[in-house]
Write an enzyme that holds these catalytic residues in place. Structure first.
Site, PDB file in Angstrom:
ATOM      1  CG  ASP A 195       1.766  -0.032   2.369  1.00  0.00           C
ATOM      2  OD1 ASP A 195       1.094  -0.118   3.411  1.00  0.00           O
ATOM      3  OD2 ASP A 195       2.190   1.039   1.921  1.00  0.00           O
ATOM      4  CG  HIS A 250      -7.475  -0.940   7.548  1.00  0.00           C
ATOM      5  ND1 HIS A 250      -8.094  -0.087   6.662  1.00  0.00           N
ATOM      6  CD2 HIS A 250      -8.421  -1.265   8.470  1.00  0.00           C
ATOM      7  CE1 HIS A 250      -9.354   0.103   7.030  1.00  0.00           C
ATOM      8  NE2 HIS A 250      -9.582  -0.602   8.126  1.00  0.00           N
TER       9      HIS A 250
END
Length: 476
Positions: free
Chosen positions: A364, A158
């Site tokens: 991110d 993730h």
């Protein structure tokens, strides 16, 4: 259809509350309801050392078995705090300066992964398909293989995967890479993450590649990109409807002022100090906005027992006070810094009321907040998304105002453009981004990944094929 077994560091055990679940939880639960299966992971409890923490807590609901466990304080400290969050998290977000490697923590991380594999083993059936999630469980497949598990095992990361210059600085990088190659399918958020992983492997050992199929360390595995999505219709539903009394008052107090919103958990990867400075640059470079805008930063504390997170909280409190002291007036506070948690349903309504969503992480994996902000907007009068080029979402939401978060003047100029953007342009950009969000929603992410994993041959069939090849070669 094979049963699905999902493994993650934390699991969302149903407790009867009406708290709205996040998109990832909904996606996983929907997948498990379709096939039936098990969701296995830590329940968040920390047991005293010496307590019996071997027993799994089991709950059956809607065809899903929730199998959870506690960790003792020592394992929590070493596996979770010291290695997962003080080594892997900063390194994978390109912050080697914050990495605090200790051999004992690496050993604890390895030991807990082995322990979790041993606890899961009795729950597995021969044709189960396993889907493992995130950086806490990089060695998990290798530990299962050691126990003789030959099922299909997929992994999804993730967060970003760093380039070799970063990853190879970790003392156990070789062990981690070899263990990761025990997965059958490795999924990443972006193509750059996938390529970075393969470059790391190729520098360590011979890597044979044919398309997205690879062979290294004696294992065959596949890699692919699966950008995670959201549920746009669910977000829209939460954002619409009557406002709570407090929000009605907030809207009234704002008057004609334009509101900039940013919301993420308190973390150094999110670029919060840099964002505060960019907002200050907006006030300095574009003084016409003074008194007419407000920036609200929501940043609830996470991992408060990690020193780096305590440091950034103090830094933000100091910067917020300084900026408000420098630019504020008796009737106007430029920056609201809220170190508290907001209910997700309420957040979606807040997003809908704001003119600009400011999402500028330094690094991110995806950043679902950016996608949620867009989905929450009023189609007839949408806000503008200002988005960091270093968020995975920037690869999809190309109609956002894409910025370099390290360039405060560039971010300030983008904010000025957003504040003055015509309604026609705002609607056009919104429609472009919504088309992407609907096409690549959370259901598409889940279905695509699991279809690809199911299409791969399980390790048992691979081994049988290789034995036949070896036998044929000898006979020849």
């Amino acid at each position: 259809m094979s049963r699905l077994v999902v493994v993650s560091n934390r699991i969302a055990v149903p407790d009867g509350s009406k708290v709205s679940a996040g998109g990832l939880t909904v996606g996983i639960v929907d997948a498990l309801k379709t096939t039936g299966g098990v969701w296995y992971g830590w329940n968040g409890n920390i047991n005293e050392i010496g307590e019996d923490d071997d027993e799994l807590s089991m709950l059956e609901q809607d065809g899903i078995t929730y199998a959870s466990f506690g960790l003792n304080q020592n394992d929590y400290d070493l596996y979770y705090l010291q290695f997962s969050n003080a080594v892997l998290w900063p390194a994978f977000h390109y912050r080697l300066d914050l990495v605090n490697f200790q051999r004992e923590a690496w050993e604890g991380y390895s030991r807990v992964n082995k322990l979790l594999a041993q606890r899961l083993l009795p729950l597995l059936k021969p044709d189960d398909v396993l889907w493992i999630h995130d950086y806490h469980l990089l060695p998990f497949a290798a530990e299962l293989r050691e126990l003789g598990v030959t099922n299909r095992i997929g992994f999804f990361l993730h967060i970003p995967f760093p380039t070799p210059e970063i990853f190879n600085a970790l003392p156990p990088h070789a062990e981690l890479l070899e263990m990761m190659c025990d997965y059958d399918l490795l999924g990443f958020q972006t193509e750059s993450d996938r390529i970075a992983f393969l470059e790391c492997v190729s520098l360590l050992t011979s890597l044979q590649t044919e398309g997205k199929q690879h062979r290294a360390f004696g294992n065959r595995f596949a890699t692919e990109v699966y950008p995670i999505g959201i549920e746009p219709d669910s977000i829209k539903e939460m954002a619409e409807g009557p406002l709570p009394p407090k929000m009605v008052a907030m809207k009234r107090d704002l008057g004609d002022a334009q509101n900039i919103i940013a919301c993420e958990r308190l973390d150094y990867s999110k670029g919060l100090p840099e964002r505060f400075l960019a907002y200050e640059a907006l006030l300095e470079n574009f003084p016409q906005h003074r008194g007419k805008i407000r920036y609200s930063q929501i940043a609830p504390t996470s991992r408060g027992d990690v020193q780096a997170y305590q440091d950034i909280r103090h830094q933000l409190e100091t910067e917020a006070g300084r900026i408000n002291g420098k630019y504020g007036t008796l009737g106007w506070t430029p920056l609201y810094y809220l170190n508290q948690h907001f209910d997700r349903r309420l957040l979606m309504k807040i997003f809908r009321l704001t003119d600009i969503g400011l999402v500028t992480p330094l690094r991110d994996g995806m950043n679902l907040v950016a996608k949620e902000y867009v989905a929450a907007q009023d189609p007839d009068d949408p806000g503008v998304l200002v988005l960091s080029r270093f968020a995975g979402a920037a690869n999809e939401l190309t109609s956002a105002l894409i910025v370099n978060p390290y360039d405060r003047d560039e971010v300030a100029a983008a904010l000025d453009r957003a504040l003055t953007m015509s309604r026609t342009e705002r609607i056009s950009r919104y429609n472009d981004m919504m088309a992407v969000l609907r096409q690549n929603d959370i259901a598409h992410w889940r279905k695509t990944y699991l279809q690809d994993l199911q299409a791969l041959k399980p390790r048992s069939e691979q081994e049988n094929e290789e034995k036949k090849v070896v036998s044929f070669t000898r006979l020849a």
